[in-house]
Design an enzyme around this catalytic site. Sequence first.
Site, PDB file in Angstrom:
ATOM      1  N   ASP A  85       1.308  -1.081   0.438  1.00 10.63           N
ATOM      2  CA  ASP A  85      -0.195   0.026  -0.010  1.00 10.63           C
ATOM      3  C   ASP A  85       1.096   0.974   0.113  1.00 10.63           C
ATOM      4  O   ASP A  85       1.331   2.019   1.179  1.00 10.63           O
ATOM      5  CB  ASP A  85      -0.760  -0.467   0.931  1.00 10.63           C
ATOM      6  CG  ASP A  85      -1.612   1.243   1.665  1.00 10.63           C
ATOM      7  OD1 ASP A  85      -2.024   2.048   0.292  1.00 10.63           O
ATOM      8  OD2 ASP A  85      -2.333   1.706   3.095  1.00 10.63           O
ATOM      9  N   ASP A 111      -2.289  -1.345  -3.967  1.00  7.46           N
ATOM     10  CA  ASP A 111      -2.282  -0.231  -4.972  1.00  7.46           C
ATOM     11  C   ASP A 111      -1.463  -0.880  -6.419  1.00  7.46           C
ATOM     12  O   ASP A 111      -0.373  -1.341  -5.655  1.00  7.46           O
ATOM     13  CB  ASP A 111      -2.073   1.210  -4.643  1.00  7.46           C
ATOM     14  CG  ASP A 111      -1.238   1.907  -3.436  1.00  7.46           C
ATOM     15  OD1 ASP A 111      -0.351   0.995  -4.089  1.00  7.46           O
ATOM     16  OD2 ASP A 111      -1.684   2.403  -2.891  1.00  7.46           O
ATOM     17  N   GLU A 161      -8.781 -20.150 -16.059  1.00 10.89           N
ATOM     18  CA  GLU A 161      -9.729 -20.960 -15.088  1.00 10.89           C
ATOM     19  C   GLU A 161     -10.380 -21.607 -15.089  1.00 10.89           C
ATOM     20  O   GLU A 161     -11.535 -21.882 -15.423  1.00 10.89           O
ATOM     21  CB  GLU A 161      -9.659 -19.997 -13.764  1.00 10.89           C
ATOM     22  CG  GLU A 161     -10.681 -20.658 -12.332  1.00 10.89           C
ATOM     23  CD  GLU A 161     -11.475 -19.126 -11.760  1.00 10.89           C
ATOM     24  OE1 GLU A 161     -10.960 -19.616  -9.916  1.00 10.89           O
ATOM     25  OE2 GLU A 161     -11.931 -18.899 -11.982  1.00 10.89           O
ATOM     26  N   ASP A 200      -3.976   4.269   2.208  1.00 12.31           N
ATOM     27  CA  ASP A 200      -5.077   4.058   3.297  1.00 12.31           C
ATOM     28  C   ASP A 200      -5.576   2.780   3.486  1.00 12.31           C
ATOM     29  O   ASP A 200      -6.472   2.247   3.569  1.00 12.31           O
ATOM     30  CB  ASP A 200      -6.037   4.177   1.175  1.00 12.31           C
ATOM     31  CG  ASP A 200      -5.944   3.662   1.100  1.00 12.31           C
ATOM     32  OD1 ASP A 200      -5.343   2.821   0.568  1.00 12.31           O
ATOM     33  OD2 ASP A 200      -6.505   3.679  -0.358  1.00 12.31           O
ATOM     34  N   HIS A 202      -5.900 -16.851  -4.307  1.00  9.65           N
ATOM     35  CA  HIS A 202      -7.048 -16.261  -3.823  1.00  9.65           C
ATOM     36  C   HIS A 202      -7.921 -16.621  -3.003  1.00  9.65           C
ATOM     37  O   HIS A 202      -9.158 -15.808  -2.454  1.00  9.65           O
ATOM     38  CB  HIS A 202      -6.857 -14.851  -4.241  1.00  9.65           C
ATOM     39  CG  HIS A 202      -7.391 -14.935  -6.159  1.00  9.65           C
ATOM     40  ND1 HIS A 202      -7.189 -15.512  -6.580  1.00  9.65           N
ATOM     41  CD2 HIS A 202      -8.679 -14.555  -5.986  1.00  9.65           C
ATOM     42  CE1 HIS A 202      -8.019 -15.759  -7.705  1.00  9.65           C
ATOM     43  NE2 HIS A 202      -9.276 -15.571  -7.126  1.00  9.65           N
TER      44      HIS A 202
HETATM   45  C1  NOJ Z   1     -13.044 -16.984  -9.851  1.00  7.52           C
HETATM   46  C2  NOJ Z   1     -12.544 -15.955  -9.449  1.00  7.52           C
HETATM   47  O1  NOJ Z   1     -10.945 -16.791  -8.474  1.00  7.52           O
HETATM   48  C3  NOJ Z   1     -13.312 -15.804  -7.730  1.00  7.52           C
HETATM   49  O2  NOJ Z   1     -12.120 -15.055  -7.014  1.00  7.52           O
HETATM   50  C4  NOJ Z   1     -14.213 -14.779  -8.195  1.00  7.52           C
HETATM   51  O3  NOJ Z   1     -14.935 -14.582  -6.858  1.00  7.52           O
HETATM   52  C5  NOJ Z   1     -14.866 -16.248  -9.231  1.00  7.52           C
HETATM   53  N1  NOJ Z   1     -14.611 -16.091 -10.123  1.00  7.52           N
HETATM   54  C6  NOJ Z   1     -16.245 -14.915  -9.722  1.00  7.52           C
HETATM   55  O4  NOJ Z   1     -15.552 -13.839 -10.494  1.00  7.52           O
END
Ligand code: NOJ
Length: 543
Positions: free
Chosen positions: A22, A30, A264, A26, A330
Amino acid sequence: MAKAVWWKQGPIYQIYPRSFFDAGGDGVGDLEGVRRKLDYIAGLGATGIWLSPVYPSPMVDFGYDISNYRDIDPLFGSLEDFKRLLGDAERRGIRIIMDMVLNHSSDRHPWFVESRTGRDSPKRDWYIWRGGRKGGRGYPNNWMGAFGGRAWKHDGETGEYYLHLFTEAQPDLNWRSNAMKKAMFEELRFWLDLGVKGFRLDVINYLVKDAQFRNNPYRLRLTFPRRHDLQTHIMDRNQEETFGIVRELRALMDQYDETMLVGEVYPDEGVHDPALAGRFLGGGDDGLHLAFDFSPIYTPFKADRMESCLKSWYEKIPPGGWPCHVLSNHDQSRAATRLGGGDDRINRLLALLLLTQRGTPFLYYGEEIGMVDGRLKRRELRDPVGVKYYPFHPGRDRSRTPMQWDDSPNAGFSAAAPPAGPWLPVNPDYRERNVAGAERDPSSILHWYRDLIQLRKTHEALHSGEIEFLPHHPREVLMYERRGGDERLLGVLNFSRRPQTVSLPLSAETLISTGRAKGSPWGKELTLAPLEAGLFRLLPEGF
Ligand code: NOJ
């Protein structure tokens, strides 16, 4: 020595920008923060960065709900900041790929706002609208949202339902509309023209839905019963037409140099389906360049299970196609917690596994210092999944806690003073586990990662060679040969907490190992320390 193209070489470093650094003070990371840490990323040896979404967004799903595909959310900076980051990264030989969410937009996106105005709106069919069953009041079908509840939201104004496979603030785009597709391709072009080198495509296998909107069948599951997971998603995912769109995306990318698409691909919850990920690679040169197979994430810490998981992934790669590997991201519990239980010996073994397989490794920020999941209190949760399912499902905040840079307040992530502070709490273990401390300690896990990445870069057998799993040996040991140029390397990983002895095909010398010094020679038998992971060079016959 043959040189691999950047996206085959890797590793590619995933940054969740809110949590990286950051610079603005804040409490939220970023783009300027990422820019200031470029030397760190270059020092690690990454060839690319995957930036999780930074576009303007109401942040209902922290950026995966995009309200403008051509700009940067002020929270992260400006388009000028982005260009500066791109240029500075390029000077260091680091390419940037953007996260691209094609399946849905935000409900605040002007396209959806317009689509919603009436059944005769010119953009009505850019999204998926259906009348209700049973005189209009019943849901159009049984599809469920991944984040809870039905996937259909009734719209009072026009009396129809719109589809949202995630939150209701994320309406699904209609990929059967050519006008929408054309407009979206222009959004991609915008970033390619700026110089980004590709995209990570969010839930790529969700794009097209069953043309007749038939119900999904149900299946039995014994785990946490989210109704969404009690269906087999054969109607709302993986439609044949999606593969046609992937080919068109690939054709667009081929108009630019050295670009890459990584998709993905989500099978049904808990299901291993490398064949599905493999299909997205097309014939090897007309599909995605890379696709995530998440099977290793669902595989327990056992050598034989890992071996069969990896083997079945390799079998599904088409000729000319290229695999990739991921252990953390994530959305998932970090591998250091899920598999490692915080034990750095396991983290080192996982690092060696990830960085010596055939295919592109993806690293998630903090993985290189062994960051573990955060433990958050209910009031600290931000992720809509965690908030909705508390206390039955931990949600995803745990793997999104701020990067641990040093042992100063907020782990050096942000200067935001209390009571505001960082947007998610810093994991209290930052005092012992942080980049600055790891830099100073030559035996740290960070140095281990760097050394392995360096080896990967300098050995053709690792970045471009073949792989063969060796029949052998105790079940607790994973052993594979990498062959390339005129070299034969051997990865030997002891998944057990006991010493294990294996026979080697030839004598060997140590390139790197958690259990012995570099250069140490071995006869045709090798006794591994508990959880030892090493890479050995096989010596020609007669040595
Ligand atoms: C997959 C992403 O990796 C995830 O973080 C997201 O919440 C969903 N798709 C919806 O876009």
